[in-house]
Design a protein around this motif. Structure first.
Motif, PDB file in Angstrom:
ATOM      1  N   THR A 156       1.116  -1.155   0.084  1.00 20.35           N
ATOM      2  CA  THR A 156       0.132  -0.169   0.075  1.00 20.35           C
ATOM      3  C   THR A 156       1.071   1.367  -0.024  1.00 20.35           C
ATOM      4  OG1 THR A 156      -2.090  -1.359   2.012  1.00 20.35           O
ATOM      5  CG2 THR A 156      -1.685   1.084   1.013  1.00 20.35           C
ATOM      6  N   VAL A 157       0.513   2.015  -1.041  1.00 21.95           N
ATOM      7  CA  VAL A 157       1.277   3.414  -0.601  1.00 21.95           C
ATOM      8  C   VAL A 157      -0.062   4.515  -0.308  1.00 21.95           C
ATOM      9  CG1 VAL A 157       2.074   5.037  -2.220  1.00 21.95           C
ATOM     10  CG2 VAL A 157       2.274   2.856  -3.123  1.00 21.95           C
ATOM     11  N   TYR A 158       0.281   4.909   1.063  1.00 22.61           N
ATOM     12  CA  TYR A 158      -0.352   6.239   1.819  1.00 22.61           C
ATOM     13  C   TYR A 158       0.016   7.380   0.954  1.00 22.61           C
ATOM     14  CZ  TYR A 158      -1.668   2.731   5.239  1.00 22.61           C
ATOM     15  OH  TYR A 158      -2.038   1.466   5.376  1.00 22.61           O
ATOM     16  N   ILE A 159      -0.588   8.076   0.519  1.00 21.35           N
ATOM     17  CA  ILE A 159      -0.653   9.477   0.659  1.00 21.35           C
ATOM     18  C   ILE A 159      -1.299  10.375   0.979  1.00 21.35           C
ATOM     19  CG2 ILE A 159      -0.689  11.243  -1.541  1.00 21.35           C
ATOM     20  CD1 ILE A 159      -1.265   8.127  -3.097  1.00 21.35           C
ATOM     21  N   VAL A 160       0.417  11.417   1.597  1.00 21.45           N
ATOM     22  CA  VAL A 160      -0.481  12.105   2.584  1.00 21.45           C
ATOM     23  C   VAL A 160      -0.310  14.329   2.172  1.00 21.45           C
ATOM     24  CG1 VAL A 160      -0.719  13.177   4.897  1.00 21.45           C
ATOM     25  CG2 VAL A 160       0.043  10.592   4.810  1.00 21.45           C
ATOM     26  N   ASP A 161      -2.137  14.709   1.492  1.00 27.49           N
ATOM     27  CA  ASP A 161      -0.852  16.078   0.743  1.00 27.49           C
ATOM     28  C   ASP A 161      -2.652  16.586   0.966  1.00 27.49           C
ATOM     29  OD1 ASP A 161      -1.506  18.085  -1.247  1.00 27.49           O
ATOM     30  OD2 ASP A 161       0.727  16.950  -1.683  1.00 27.49           O
ATOM     31  N   ASP A 162      -2.538  18.125   1.500  1.00 27.80           N
ATOM     32  CA  ASP A 162      -3.563  18.674   1.038  1.00 27.80           C
ATOM     33  C   ASP A 162      -4.064  19.397   0.222  1.00 27.80           C
ATOM     34  OD1 ASP A 162      -1.382  20.316   1.759  1.00 27.80           O
ATOM     35  OD2 ASP A 162      -2.862  22.024   1.255  1.00 27.80           O
ATOM     36  N   ASP A 163      -3.513  18.860  -0.622  1.00 31.77           N
ATOM     37  CA  ASP A 163      -4.057  19.087  -2.176  1.00 31.77           C
ATOM     38  C   ASP A 163      -4.826  18.084  -3.001  1.00 31.77           C
ATOM     39  OD1 ASP A 163      -4.093  19.462  -5.128  1.00 31.77           O
ATOM     40  OD2 ASP A 163      -2.361  20.738  -4.813  1.00 31.77           O
ATOM     41  N   ASN A 164      -6.089  17.970  -3.681  1.00 32.63           N
ATOM     42  CA  ASN A 164      -7.177  17.265  -3.267  1.00 32.63           C
ATOM     43  C   ASN A 164      -6.642  16.468  -4.618  1.00 32.63           C
ATOM     44  OD1 ASN A 164      -9.413  15.509  -3.150  1.00 32.63           O
ATOM     45  ND2 ASN A 164      -9.920  15.998  -4.898  1.00 32.63           N
ATOM     46  N   ALA A 165      -6.049  17.756  -6.167  1.00 29.93           N
ATOM     47  CA  ALA A 165      -5.587  17.523  -7.189  1.00 29.93           C
ATOM     48  C   ALA A 165      -4.674  16.590  -7.533  1.00 29.93           C
ATOM     49  CB  ALA A 165      -5.706  18.457  -7.713  1.00 29.93           C
ATOM     50  N   VAL A 166      -3.853  16.563  -5.734  1.00 32.77           N
ATOM     51  CA  VAL A 166      -2.515  15.657  -5.984  1.00 32.77           C
ATOM     52  C   VAL A 166      -2.786  14.357  -5.380  1.00 32.77           C
ATOM     53  CG1 VAL A 166      -0.111  15.757  -5.098  1.00 32.77           C
ATOM     54  CG2 VAL A 166      -0.879  18.147  -5.801  1.00 32.77           C
ATOM     55  N   ARG A 167      -3.630  14.377  -4.600  1.00 34.58           N
ATOM     56  CA  ARG A 167      -3.840  13.483  -4.332  1.00 34.58           C
ATOM     57  C   ARG A 167      -4.912  12.365  -5.009  1.00 34.58           C
ATOM     58  NH1 ARG A 167      -6.447  16.203   0.375  1.00 34.58           N
ATOM     59  NH2 ARG A 167      -8.076  15.740  -0.058  1.00 34.58           N
ATOM     60  N   ASN A 168      -6.124  12.647  -5.998  1.00 38.21           N
ATOM     61  CA  ASN A 168      -5.941  12.451  -6.928  1.00 38.21           C
ATOM     62  C   ASN A 168      -5.314  11.601  -7.975  1.00 38.21           C
ATOM     63  OD1 ASN A 168      -8.370  12.506  -5.759  1.00 38.21           O
ATOM     64  ND2 ASN A 168      -8.993  13.756  -6.714  1.00 38.21           N
ATOM     65  N   ALA A 169      -4.539  12.868  -8.129  1.00 40.26           N
ATOM     66  CA  ALA A 169      -3.057  12.138  -9.897  1.00 40.26           C
ATOM     67  C   ALA A 169      -2.144  11.078  -8.773  1.00 40.26           C
ATOM     68  CB  ALA A 169      -2.859  13.451  -9.560  1.00 40.26           C
ATOM     69  N   VAL A 223       5.230   5.733   2.759  1.00 38.45           N
ATOM     70  CA  VAL A 223       4.400   6.710   3.002  1.00 38.45           C
ATOM     71  C   VAL A 223       4.657   8.138   1.665  1.00 38.45           C
ATOM     72  CG1 VAL A 223       3.602   8.841   4.246  1.00 38.45           C
ATOM     73  CG2 VAL A 223       4.101   5.979   5.039  1.00 38.45           C
ATOM     74  N   LEU A 224       3.879   8.670   1.151  1.00 35.98           N
ATOM     75  CA  LEU A 224       4.330   9.956   0.166  1.00 35.98           C
ATOM     76  C   LEU A 224       3.867  11.267   0.563  1.00 35.98           C
ATOM     77  CD1 LEU A 224       5.756  10.787  -2.446  1.00 35.98           C
ATOM     78  CD2 LEU A 224       3.410   9.973  -3.608  1.00 35.98           C
ATOM     79  N   LEU A 225       4.418  11.579   1.191  1.00 34.35           N
ATOM     80  CA  LEU A 225       4.366  12.602   2.024  1.00 34.35           C
ATOM     81  C   LEU A 225       4.192  13.830   1.745  1.00 34.35           C
ATOM     82  CD1 LEU A 225       3.503  12.999   5.209  1.00 34.35           C
ATOM     83  CD2 LEU A 225       5.008  12.717   6.082  1.00 34.35           C
ATOM     84  N   ASP A 226       3.662  14.819   1.834  1.00 36.66           N
ATOM     85  CA  ASP A 226       3.941  16.441   1.742  1.00 36.66           C
ATOM     86  C   ASP A 226       4.722  16.884   2.404  1.00 36.66           C
ATOM     87  OD1 ASP A 226       4.044  19.205   0.423  1.00 36.66           O
ATOM     88  OD2 ASP A 226       2.427  19.178   0.949  1.00 36.66           O
ATOM     89  N   ILE A 227       5.895  17.836   2.468  1.00 38.21           N
ATOM     90  CA  ILE A 227       6.472  18.340   4.103  1.00 38.21           C
ATOM     91  C   ILE A 227       5.860  19.696   4.306  1.00 38.21           C
ATOM     92  CG2 ILE A 227       8.021  19.883   2.186  1.00 38.21           C
ATOM     93  CD1 ILE A 227      10.302  18.060   4.099  1.00 38.21           C
ATOM     94  N   ARG A 228       4.781  20.493   3.497  1.00 37.77           N
ATOM     95  CA  ARG A 228       4.125  21.824   3.870  1.00 37.77           C
ATOM     96  C   ARG A 228       2.414  20.961   4.173  1.00 37.77           C
ATOM     97  NH1 ARG A 228       7.123  26.281   5.057  1.00 37.77           N
ATOM     98  NH2 ARG A 228       9.352  26.069   3.782  1.00 37.77           N
ATOM     99  N   MET A 229       1.759  20.792   5.201  1.00 38.85           N
ATOM    100  CA  MET A 229       0.543  20.988   5.389  1.00 38.85           C
ATOM    101  C   MET A 229       0.531  22.113   6.610  1.00 38.85           C
ATOM    102  SD  MET A 229      -0.226  16.829   4.607  1.00 38.85           S
ATOM    103  CE  MET A 229       0.980  16.787   5.922  1.00 38.85           C
ATOM    104  N   PRO A 230      -0.908  22.793   5.860  1.00 36.75           N
ATOM    105  CA  PRO A 230      -1.979  23.117   7.720  1.00 36.75           C
ATOM    106  C   PRO A 230      -1.491  22.241   8.535  1.00 36.75           C
ATOM    107  CG  PRO A 230      -2.723  23.218   5.315  1.00 36.75           C
ATOM    108  CD  PRO A 230      -1.581  22.461   4.954  1.00 36.75           C
ATOM    109  N   GLY A 231      -1.825  22.667   9.500  1.00 38.64           N
ATOM    110  CA  GLY A 231      -1.910  21.967  11.230  1.00 38.64           C
ATOM    111  C   GLY A 231      -0.479  20.976  10.920  1.00 38.64           C
ATOM    112  N   MET A 232      -0.501  19.510  10.849  1.00 37.72           N
ATOM    113  CA  MET A 232       0.885  19.041  11.666  1.00 37.72           C
ATOM    114  C   MET A 232       1.239  18.885   9.646  1.00 37.72           C
ATOM    115  SD  MET A 232       1.180  15.334  12.738  1.00 37.72           S
ATOM    116  CE  MET A 232       0.742  15.392  14.699  1.00 37.72           C
ATOM    117  N   THR A 233       2.682  19.446  10.294  1.00 36.70           N
ATOM    118  CA  THR A 233       2.968  18.847   8.601  1.00 36.70           C
ATOM    119  C   THR A 233       4.128  17.675   8.353  1.00 36.70           C
ATOM    120  OG1 THR A 233       5.360  19.597  10.057  1.00 36.70           O
ATOM    121  CG2 THR A 233       4.135  22.088   9.242  1.00 36.70           C
ATOM    122  N   GLY A 234       4.256  17.365   7.293  1.00 27.69           N
ATOM    123  CA  GLY A 234       5.304  17.144   6.745  1.00 27.69           C
ATOM    124  C   GLY A 234       5.985  16.056   7.925  1.00 27.69           C
TER     125      GLY A 234
END
Length: 200
Positions: free
Chosen positions: A3-16, A49-60
């Motif tokens: 499983t690849v977990y994608i953690v990103d606040d951008d919906n378009a990035v997550r879907n792609a 885990v594919l993790l965006d380094i900058r996100m609102p709230g808890m960062t990557g």
């Protein structure tokens, strides 16, 4: 099944990214925040885990620190912008598998995820070695001049060219020249490749 977990606040990035991994026959689950990931992700299975380094709230990076605090050792690949490189370097020192700069190439990203999954069992519980003085050795690093090794060490510390120039009492243009020569000698084309080459 991996499983690849994608953690990103951008919906378009997550879907792609979800579509990218599913076309490669990988299960992909997406999360819009670090908190949602911590609540629902099953980290006992084979995963990356594919993790965006900058996100609102808890960062990557904060999420990475929390996983380390909990004793969770899974391969993490950070998605970073150019200005986030110092944070990415710090994350790699703490054991992150890699970081990919935006805009990233889909094939390159997929290849790194597959490699992370393949190496997960081999590297389970193993920490990335501490970075100290850049070793000379007998490979391409041996071809670097003393000044180039000084520049490289500071680049690996995540320092910007202006700060390196001040510390070494040389011009920013000279620092950039040394960076270009270092990358040429080491056979790398991007900052991520340079860090990967020297931090592994």
């Amino acid at each position: 099944m991996s499983t690849v977990y994608i953690v990103d606040d951008d919906n378009a990035v997550r879907n792609a990214l979800r579509m990218l991994f599913r076309t490669a026959a990988l299960e992909a689950e997406t999360f819009s925040s670090a908190d949602a990931f911590l609540e629902d992700a099953d980290l006992t299975q084979r995963c990356c885990v594919l993790l965006d380094i900058r996100m609102p709230g808890m960062t990557g990076t904060a999420l990475h620190d929390e996983l380390l605090r909990r004793g969770v050792r899974v391969p993490i690949i950070f998605i970073t912008g150019h200005g986030d490189i110092p944070m990415a370097v710090d994350a790699m020192r703490k054991g992150a598998f890699d970081f990919i700069e935006k805009p990233f190439d889909d094939e390159q990203l997929l290849a790194r995820v597959l490699e992370a999954l393949e190496q997960q069992q081999k590297t389970a519980g193993a920490a990335r070695p501490e970075m100290g003085v850049v070793p000379v050795g007998s490979g391409p690093l041996a071809e670097l001049s003393g000044r180039q090794r000084e520049v490289l060490q500071r680049v690996l510390d995540g320092k910007p060219s202006r700060q390196i120039a001040e510390e070494l009492d040389i011009s920013v243009k000279t620092v950039e020249f040394h960076r270009a020569r270092i990358m040429q000698k080491l056979g790398v084309k991007t900052a991520a490749e340079l860090f990967r080459r020297c931090l592994t």
